[in-house]
Each structure stands twice: as structure tokens, then as C-alpha cells.
Design a protein around this motif. Structure first.
Motif, PDB file in Angstrom:
ATOM      1  N   ARG A 117      -0.805   4.054  -9.108  1.00  0.00           N
ATOM      2  CA  ARG A 117      -0.872   3.033  -8.065  1.00  0.00           C
ATOM      3  C   ARG A 117      -1.781   1.893  -8.525  1.00  0.00           C
ATOM      4  NH1 ARG A 117      -0.306   7.946  -5.621  1.00  0.00           N
ATOM      5  NH2 ARG A 117       0.793   8.108  -3.632  1.00  0.00           N
TER       6      ARG A 117
ATOM      7  N   ARG B 242      -2.917  11.301   2.696  1.00  0.00           N
ATOM      8  CA  ARG B 242      -3.504  11.113   1.363  1.00  0.00           C
ATOM      9  C   ARG B 242      -4.767  10.266   1.491  1.00  0.00           C
ATOM     10  NH1 ARG B 242      -3.260   7.481  -2.951  1.00  0.00           N
ATOM     11  NH2 ARG B 242      -3.604   8.444  -4.980  1.00  0.00           N
TER      12      ARG B 242
ATOM     13  N   TYR C 272       4.289  -3.021   0.023  1.00  0.00           N
ATOM     14  CA  TYR C 272       4.357  -1.562  -0.187  1.00  0.00           C
ATOM     15  C   TYR C 272       5.737  -1.099  -0.651  1.00  0.00           C
ATOM     16  CZ  TYR C 272      -0.340  -1.117   1.583  1.00  0.00           C
ATOM     17  OH  TYR C 272      -1.697  -1.226   1.731  1.00  0.00           O
TER      18      TYR C 272
HETATM   19 FE1  HDD Z   1      -3.053  -1.450   0.492  1.00  0.00          FE
HETATM   20  C1  HDD Z   1      -2.033   1.176  -1.359  1.00  0.00           C
HETATM   21  C2  HDD Z   1      -4.822   0.692   2.570  1.00  0.00           C
HETATM   22  C3  HDD Z   1      -4.422  -4.145   2.126  1.00  0.00           C
HETATM   23  C4  HDD Z   1      -1.033  -3.500  -1.231  1.00  0.00           C
HETATM   24  N1  HDD Z   1      -3.379   0.553   0.570  1.00  0.00           N
HETATM   25  C5  HDD Z   1      -2.853   1.473  -0.278  1.00  0.00           C
HETATM   26  C6  HDD Z   1      -3.268   2.783   0.116  1.00  0.00           C
HETATM   27  C7  HDD Z   1      -4.052   2.651   1.229  1.00  0.00           C
HETATM   28  C8  HDD Z   1      -4.119   1.235   1.515  1.00  0.00           C
HETATM   29  C9  HDD Z   1      -4.728   3.753   1.992  1.00  0.00           C
HETATM   30  C10 HDD Z   1      -2.914   4.073  -0.613  1.00  0.00           C
HETATM   31  C11 HDD Z   1      -1.705   4.739  -0.012  1.00  0.00           C
HETATM   32  C12 HDD Z   1      -1.439   6.056  -0.703  1.00  0.00           C
HETATM   33  O1  HDD Z   1      -2.270   6.964  -0.562  1.00  0.00           O
HETATM   34  O2  HDD Z   1      -0.441   6.141  -1.407  1.00  0.00           O
HETATM   35  N2  HDD Z   1      -4.423  -1.683   1.991  1.00  0.00           N
HETATM   36  C13 HDD Z   1      -4.937  -0.681   2.789  1.00  0.00           C
HETATM   37  C14 HDD Z   1      -5.641  -1.276   3.901  1.00  0.00           C
HETATM   38  C15 HDD Z   1      -5.543  -2.629   3.769  1.00  0.00           C
HETATM   39  C16 HDD Z   1      -4.759  -2.875   2.577  1.00  0.00           C
HETATM   40  C17 HDD Z   1      -6.340  -0.485   4.989  1.00  0.00           C
HETATM   41  C18 HDD Z   1      -6.078  -3.712   4.639  1.00  0.00           C
HETATM   42  C19 HDD Z   1      -6.312  -3.596   5.881  1.00  0.00           C
HETATM   43  N3  HDD Z   1      -2.808  -3.446   0.429  1.00  0.00           N
HETATM   44  C20 HDD Z   1      -3.431  -4.388   1.217  1.00  0.00           C
HETATM   45  C21 HDD Z   1      -2.870  -5.701   0.951  1.00  0.00           C
HETATM   46  C22 HDD Z   1      -1.885  -5.523   0.003  1.00  0.00           C
HETATM   47  C23 HDD Z   1      -1.868  -4.094  -0.304  1.00  0.00           C
HETATM   48  C24 HDD Z   1      -3.298  -6.976   1.638  1.00  0.00           C
HETATM   49  C25 HDD Z   1      -0.962  -6.495  -0.626  1.00  0.00           C
HETATM   50  C26 HDD Z   1      -0.650  -7.667  -0.151  1.00  0.00           C
HETATM   51  N4  HDD Z   1      -1.825  -1.204  -1.089  1.00  0.00           N
HETATM   52  C27 HDD Z   1      -1.037  -2.182  -1.601  1.00  0.00           C
HETATM   53  C28 HDD Z   1      -0.069  -1.684  -2.653  1.00  0.00           C
HETATM   54  C29 HDD Z   1      -0.394  -0.167  -2.696  1.00  0.00           C
HETATM   55  C30 HDD Z   1      -1.510  -0.031  -1.676  1.00  0.00           C
HETATM   56  C31 HDD Z   1      -0.089  -2.418  -3.939  1.00  0.00           C
HETATM   57  C32 HDD Z   1      -0.715   0.429  -4.056  1.00  0.00           C
HETATM   58  C33 HDD Z   1       0.048   1.728  -4.131  1.00  0.00           C
HETATM   59  C34 HDD Z   1       0.898   1.730  -2.949  1.00  0.00           C
HETATM   60  O3  HDD Z   1       0.702   0.586  -2.225  1.00  0.00           O
HETATM   61  O4  HDD Z   1       1.670   2.601  -2.632  1.00  0.00           O
HETATM   62  O5  HDD Z   1       1.237  -1.922  -2.251  1.00  0.00           O
END
Ligand code: HDD
Length: 688
Positions: free
Chosen positions: A71, A111, A361
Motif C-alpha cells: 500500500r 485492519r 481508493y
Molecule cells: Fe487513506 C489507505 C485512512 C486520507 C488515499 N487510508 C488508507 C487506510 C486507512 C486510511 C485506514 C488503510 C486501509 C487498509 O487497511 O487497507 N486516509 C485515511 C483517513 C484519511 C485518509 C482517515 C483522512 C481523513 N487517503 C486519504 C486521502 C487520500 C487517501 C486524502 C487520497 C486522496 N488511503 C489512500 C490510498 C490508500 C489509503 C492511497 C493506500 C492503500 C489503500 O488506499 O488501499 O488510496
């Protein structure tokens, strides 16, 4: 557990995917039995290998392709299954089926994760923790993808790649791993003052959870509940751990990162294996749509929280995690969360951070899991039926039968037909009118009031830890201007904070620029979140040596077990202990001192026994063990002559959280020690 629990339905579905036949013969992926798994096919004993060795080629090729991209954030994590149980029906709030009946159980997979580190990084780094819950509801999957802090670093998702590039290891040398204490993160912070509130959270002990089981979780954004009649209510989601919120302290967290990099992961796994199922209450802060503009901050701004004193948290149900996954990769690594996985009755707000996530996501899963069919992986598969005209793609495992894969069709009798607004997901109705602009709303402009609110809500010891964290992190920055600029930024929050950090860094105290802060919010302080389960599931070290007196050790162990704590006997040479003195009948684990250390335990107690005390009091490792527990604010107990070990370690016997009165019986020490171990003790004098 019966089918009515719902939990078993996911378990049953997974059962169809489980493979466990180790007694059968070894085969290739084509099912052909393999005669030899140790040698390549070669021309003669010492000759070259032959290309026709299809078993060897298949084995190596599969191995070469074993890894998928980690990730991009939240790479390191740990997961578990369980269930969510609604307390009652909430028809006035939401039409969501999983909240439509008291006692209704919905299976979940959760998770937990760190954010910045790679898959193999240590658990106890200073970082935000992810708290992502997948509800397998009867109406499809609902993912609540939250963190253990209620606010975020940035207001607009357009800044997310910048923020992540700044906090991740620096690109030229990929240093430092899983750490925010470096120039690029703090350079980003000084240029992006909206980070200030979240940076205070990140510098607090919230960034060092003692256990995933002792963290709060937050949906962060304002979401929207929608009732059957279309009434909308803004909602913020909260998870509260039954065990209370507990954290480590920085020095301890750093030591654990070396002693046991899997500390949080192991803790979750072991608790579930032991039947000590962690539990959280799901609560919500509710704001009727008509009150959207009643606050002096914008509900759409993810750098703001709603103080619980303004809008209390209403409990809706509880979540219990009661089953570890069978296979880390298949389940915990391949689980795919997405903020847009919602069910009827749950909708979004216009928070620009959330809106960006709604794109990111799904996109990330396509690269991470190799195509659009990741939803068919066992851990991701909904319990609800899936029926549509989406077809083909890499790794398609469904065999969709029939001639038609389009809508509208007549050849297929119009199937599958859309559900319509009654049953189907219907986006909340909202009138939207505006110019196309790339611009922050002026209502997002105040970056400091809530940072000040957080600071002023902290207990004295929490402030000390925050100051120490800023001083450490900025002290690691090599660029002097970054240190100076961030301290100047802190002057907008609070003069004491900025002044103390400036002192720590050897800088001039900046001019006071404080923003008026709202009233403190006591519910933000860890002092108010201790929980009521005392020492349940905490890990206690009982230091022993040959000669430890059974009559002094056994009652202590029994008393701690009676309060549901976990006890381990730690001794330089466990084999030398009197079997009776080790509480062996209780199956107490005995650890060689060389394999463990003080930071791995929540508290330490030393039973007496003449010879043993002499041995312990002259063992440097034992003295360091006790001294470190003292430094980390942990309860320290001694029975009878055991007090001599404490004084050899320089521990004052009258310091808070120290139970070392030789006049007390073992039972009395155990009771006082158990009380003292329920929390940490920060107001201690220096060791003698
Ligand atoms: Fe995110 C993963 C939580 C903002 C883009 N995020 C990810 C995971 C969590 C969060 C818990 C792990 C999920 C797992 O266990 O597979 N993220 C947050 C929270 C945010 C937040 C609470 C703000 C309130 N995230 C955020 C923004 C973006 C992302 C603004 C993009 C514009 N996040 C991602 C991602 C990930 C991710 C790149 C990486 C791996 C995945 O999604 O599955 O899409």
C-alpha cells in the motif's frame, strides 16, 4: 455460534476458499504429483539443468511473482474478524439495514495500520494509526476507513500526494524509515499551516498506542445518515475501546521498535488467541442538516473536530474482534477498503478531502491487486448477492452464465433489473449551485483555534510529552530555518508551547501570536479515557531468581490473574526457579531475561526471598529493567525483602505508583500494585 449471529455467514463463505490438505501428495499447480522437490532435472549428476523441468520452472516463476505492491500508505498492518452488534433500531437516523434492529449482528473485518512505514517497519513508531472496518452487511459492504485521530493533516485531497511525499522517506536516499522526524515533513508543515492541529495530535502520545485494542477510532470526515423518508443528518463516527485509551511513551516506543517490531501486531493476535476479545463501542455525533452552519468552524473541514462538549457522542452499537485470519497475505494484505463502499442510509458530505478519497481508493486497488476483480477475493467478497453486467478482466473467477451482459435487454428478460429508489442506493438529494473554482472556502481559513483547543485540553504530563516530541522531531531537522519557522507557527497556538519548544531547541522564544481558543474539551485528554477495566489484559513482569519465595510470588500471580492481567515470570535462568515458586500450576510463562526487557511489560513486581533478592539486586539487567519501568511511569511493586531490589535500582519507595512497604502481606501488595498498574505515573521524583 449460530447463523443468527451473522458472523458465521462470512466464516462459512470463507470456508469454501480455505485449502488445508497437507497430508495429500505434493503436486504442481496442474495437480500433477511431483516425484522430487529437492533437485532440478539435469543432464547427469553434475550436468546442466534442463528446460523441460516444468515443475522447477513453475515453482520458481510463482516465487518470482509472489509480491504485490505494498500500500502506498498504511503498508504495515494487522487484521482480525469479528462482528458488529446494533444496540437498537435507528429508523429516524438511517435506513441502513445493519442499524435497523437491536441485537442484529453484522460480520466485520478490521485492519489496523501505521501510515508512513513500509510493510516490514516497526509497529511502535510515532505515527497515525489506521482503523479500517469492513461491515459485511446484508445490503452490501460498508467500509468505514478511519484513523485513531479525529482530524487530518490537510483539507483538500489535492495535497495528499504532497503530504505523503513529504512524510515518507526522502527520495534521494530513502531515509528515514517510518519516521516523521526529518526535514521534508517539517518543511511541508511550515508551508501548510492547516497541518498545525493534526501535528499536535501526532506529537502527542496518541501517536504511540500501547495496543490497537486501546485506541479510539474516528471516521474523521462528516458523513451523512439518510433515513427512509430522505431526511439527512450529518454524522461523525467514533469508536471507543472498552479497555480505555492507553499509550506508550516515546523512549519506550523506540526501545520496543527494536525489542519487538511486531509489538502491536503480536498483541492483537495473542489477545484474540487467548479469548480476550477486544471490543469497541460505535458512537456518533449527530448534526441535523438545519444546524450545519451553527459552528465557528466548517463541518466540511477535516482539520476540525466537533468537541464532544458541543455535540455528545450517541452510542449505536458495539464491535467485537474474535477471530484471527488464517493467512496474512490472502486476508490482511488483500483486503481492499474504499470510502465509497457505502450502503443505503449512509452518504457523503462535500468535504473535499473525502471527495478525493472517493476516487483514490478504487484506483489504488486496481494497481495493488492487479485488476478490477479484487472484489471477488474471499476477504473482499460481500455476503450480499452480486449481480450486474460487469464482465471479464484479469483474474475473473465467476462464470457468469447467459447470453446477455448489457442493460437494457429483452433477450434476458430485462435481468438484472435496477432496484429502484425504494430498495436501491439513492444518493442524498441536495441542491448544488456554484461556479467552477479552484479555491478553499474562507470558512476553512482558521488553522490555529482548534490546535489551541487541543493543547489547552491536555493534562500537564501530556503537554510535557508534546513539547518533548516537537523538540525531538525538529531537533532532527538539519535545516535551521525549518526549526525556526515551525516554532513561529506554534506561537499562533500557545505561548507556552512555542516557548518551551524554542528553549529545547536553543532558539529565541518567538513573539506571542496566540489565537483565542475555545473552552478546553476534557474529552480530548487521555486522563479522561482510561476505561473501567483496570489491568485486564495488561502484561505484568514478575522478576524472580533462584530462591524466590513461593509464598510471596504465588499470591501476587493469583491476584493479577484474578483481575484478568497477563503475568510472565522473568528470570536470568528460569530453569533454576523452584517449580512451586513459578506458579507453574497456572501455566505462567517463564521468560529468560536475555529475551525480554522492561518496555515489553506494563508493570513489574518483585517478590521477596533472601537469596533471590541478593541475586536480583546485583544483576545489572534487573536493575535496568526496574529503573526503566520507573522512568516510563509504570507501577512497580515489591513483596517483603523484594523492596531491596527497588532501592538498589534507585527507585524511591514512596514515589507515586511504587508499592514497596515491607510491612504489607503479599496479598496487600498485590491489591495495591494492581490498582497502581491501572494507569501510568508521571509525577515522580528523580531516582536516587
Ligand atoms: Fe487513506 C489507505 C485512512 C486520507 C488515499 N487510508 C488508507 C487506510 C486507512 C486510511 C485506514 C488503510 C486501509 C487498509 O487497511 O487497507 N486516509 C485515511 C483517513 C484519511 C485518509 C482517515 C483522512 C481523513 N487517503 C486519504 C486521502 C487520500 C487517501 C486524502 C487520497 C486522496 N488511503 C489512500 C490510498 C490508500 C489509503 C492511497 C493506500 C492503500 C489503500 O488506499 O488501499 O488510496
Amino acid at each position: 455460534m449460530g447463523n443468527d449471529t451473522g458472523r458465521d455467514r462470512k466464516d462459512e463463505q470463507l470456508e469454501a476458499a480455505r485449502e488445508a490438505d497437507p497430508e495429500g501428495r505434493l503436486t504442481t499447480n496442474q495437480g500433477v504429483p511431483v516425484d522430487d522437490d529437492d533437485n532440478t532435472l539435469r543432464a547427469g549428476d553434475r550436468g546442466p539443468s534442463l528446460l523441460e523441468d516444468f515443475h522447477f520452472r513453475e515453482k520458481i516463476t510463482h516465487f518470482d511473482h509472489e509480491r504485490i505492491p505494498e500500500r502506498v500508505v498504511h503498508a504495515r498492518g494487522a487484521g482480525a474478524y469479528g462482528y458488529f452488534e446494533a444496540y437498537a433500531a435507528y429508523p429516524e437516523l438511517t435506513r441502513a439495514h445493519f442499524l435497523a434492529e437491536g441485537g442484529r449482528r453484522t460480520p466485520v473485518f478490521v485492519r489496523f495500520s501505521t501510515v508512513a512505514g513500509s510493510r516490514g517497519s516497526a509497529d511502535t513508531v510515532r505515527d497515525v494509526r489506521g482503523f479500517a472496518v469492513k461491515f459485511y452487511t446484508d445490503e452490501g459492504n460498508f467500509d468505514l476507513v478511519g484513523n485513531n485521530m479525529p482530524v487530518f493533516f490537510i483539507q483538500d485531497g489535492a495535497k495528499f500526494p504532497d503530504f505523503v511525499h513529504a512524510v515518507k522517506p526522502e527520495p534521494h536516499n530513502e531515509i528515514p524509515q517510518a519516521a516523521s522526524a526529518h526535514d521534508t515533513l517539517w518543511d511541508f508543515v511550515r508551508n501548510q499551516p492547516e497541518t498545525t492541529h493534526m501535528m499536535l495530535w501526532a506529537m502527542s502520545d496518541r501517536a504511540l498506542p500501547r495496543s490497537y485494542r486501546t485506541m479510539q477510532g474516528f471516521g474523521v470526515h462528516t458523513f451523512r445518515f439518510v433515513a427512509a423518508d430522505g431526511t439527512g443528518t450529518f454524522v461523525k463516527f467514533h469508536w471507543k475501546p472498552r479497555l480505555g485509551v492507553h499509550s506508550l511513551v516515546w523512549d519506550e516506543a523506540q526501545r520496543i521498535a527494536g525489542l519487538d517490531p511486531d509489538f502491536n501486531r503480536r498483541d492483537l493476535w495473542e489477545a484474540i488467541e487467548a479469548g480476550a476479545y477486544p471490543e469497541w463501542e460505535l458512537g456518533v455525533q449527530l448534526v441535523p442538516e438545519s444546524r450545519e452552519h451553527d459552528f465557528d468552524f466548517d463541518l466540511l473541514d477535516a482539520t476540525k473536530l466537533i468537541p464532544e462538549e458541543l455535540v455528545p457522542v450517541t452510542p449505536l452499537g458495539r464491535m467485537v474482534l474474535d477471530r484471527n485470519p488464517d493467512n496474512f497475505f490472502a486476508e490482511t494484505e488483500q483486503v481492499a477498503f474504499h470510502t465509497a463502499h457505502v450502503v443505503p442510509g449512509i452518504d457523503f458530505s462535500n468535504d473535499p478531502l473525502l471527495q478525493a478519497r472517493l476516487f483514490s481508493y478504487l484506483d489504488t486497488q486496481l494497481i495493488r491487486l492487479g485488476g478490477p476483480n479484487f472484489t471477488q477475493l474471499p476477504v473482499n467478497r460481500p455476503l450480499a448477492d452480486v449481480r450486474n453486467n460487469q464482465r471479464d478482466g484479469y483474474h475473473q473467477t465467476r462464470i457468469d452464465v447467459g447470453q446477455t451482459a448489457y442493460s437494457r435487454n429483452t433477450l434476458g428478460f430485462g435481468c438484472p433489473a435496477a432496484a429502484g429508489p425504494e430498495d436501491g442506493y439513492r444518493h442524498a438529494q441536495e441542491r448544488v449551485d456554484g461556479e467552477k473554482v479552484k479555491r478553499r472556502s474562507p470558512s476553512f481559513a482558521d488553522h490555529f483555534s482548534q490546535a489551541a483547543l487541543f493543547w489547552r485540553s491536555m493534562a500537564g504530563w501530556e503537554r510535557d510529552h508534546i513539547v518533548a516530541a516537537f523538540t525531538f522531531e525538529l531537533g532532527k531537522c538539519e535545516t535551521a530555518e525549518i526549526r525556526r519557522d515551525v516554532v513561529a507557527q506554534l506561537a499562533h497556538v500557545d505561548a507556552e508551547l512555542a516557548g518551551r519548544v524554542a528553549d529545547g531547541l536553543g532558539l529565541d522564544r518567538p513573539a506571542v501570536l496566540e489565537t483565542p481558543a475555545p473552552e478546553p474539551s476534557p474529552s480530548l485528554s487521555l486522563d479522561t479515557l482510561g476505561g473501567d477495566l483496570g489491568i485486564a489484559t495488561r502484561k505484568m513482569a514478575v522478576l524472580a531468581a533462584s530462591g524466590t519465595e513461593p509464598a510471596e510470588l504465588v499470591p501476587v500471580v493469583e491476584a493479577l490473574y484474578a483481575r484478568a492481567a497477563v503475568c510472565e515470570i522473568v528470570a536470568a535462568d528460569p530453569a533454576s526457579l523452584d517449580p512451586e515458586a513459578t506458579g507453574a500450576d497456572k501455566d505462567v510463562v517463564r521468560r529468560p531475561l536475555a529475551t525480554v526487557d522492561s518496555p515489553l511489560y506494563d508493570a513489574v513486581v518483585v517478590p521477596g526471598g533472601g537469596d533471590a533478592v541478593e541475586r536480583l539486586a546485583t544483576d545489572d539487567d534487573v536493575l535496568r529493567f526496574v529503573a526503566e519501568a520507573y522512568r516510563h511511569g509504570k507501577a512497580i511493586g515489591a513483596v517483603g525483602l523484594g523492596a531491596g531490589v527497588l532501592s538498589a535500582a534507585g527507585v524511591p519507595d514512596d514515589a507515586p505508583g511504587v508499592v514497596a512497604d515491607p510491612g504489607l502481606t503479599a496479598e496487600e501488595v498485590a491489591a495495591n500494585f494492581a490498582d497502581a498498574a491501572a494507569s501510568r505515573h508521571w509525577d515522580r521524583p528523580a531516582r536516587g
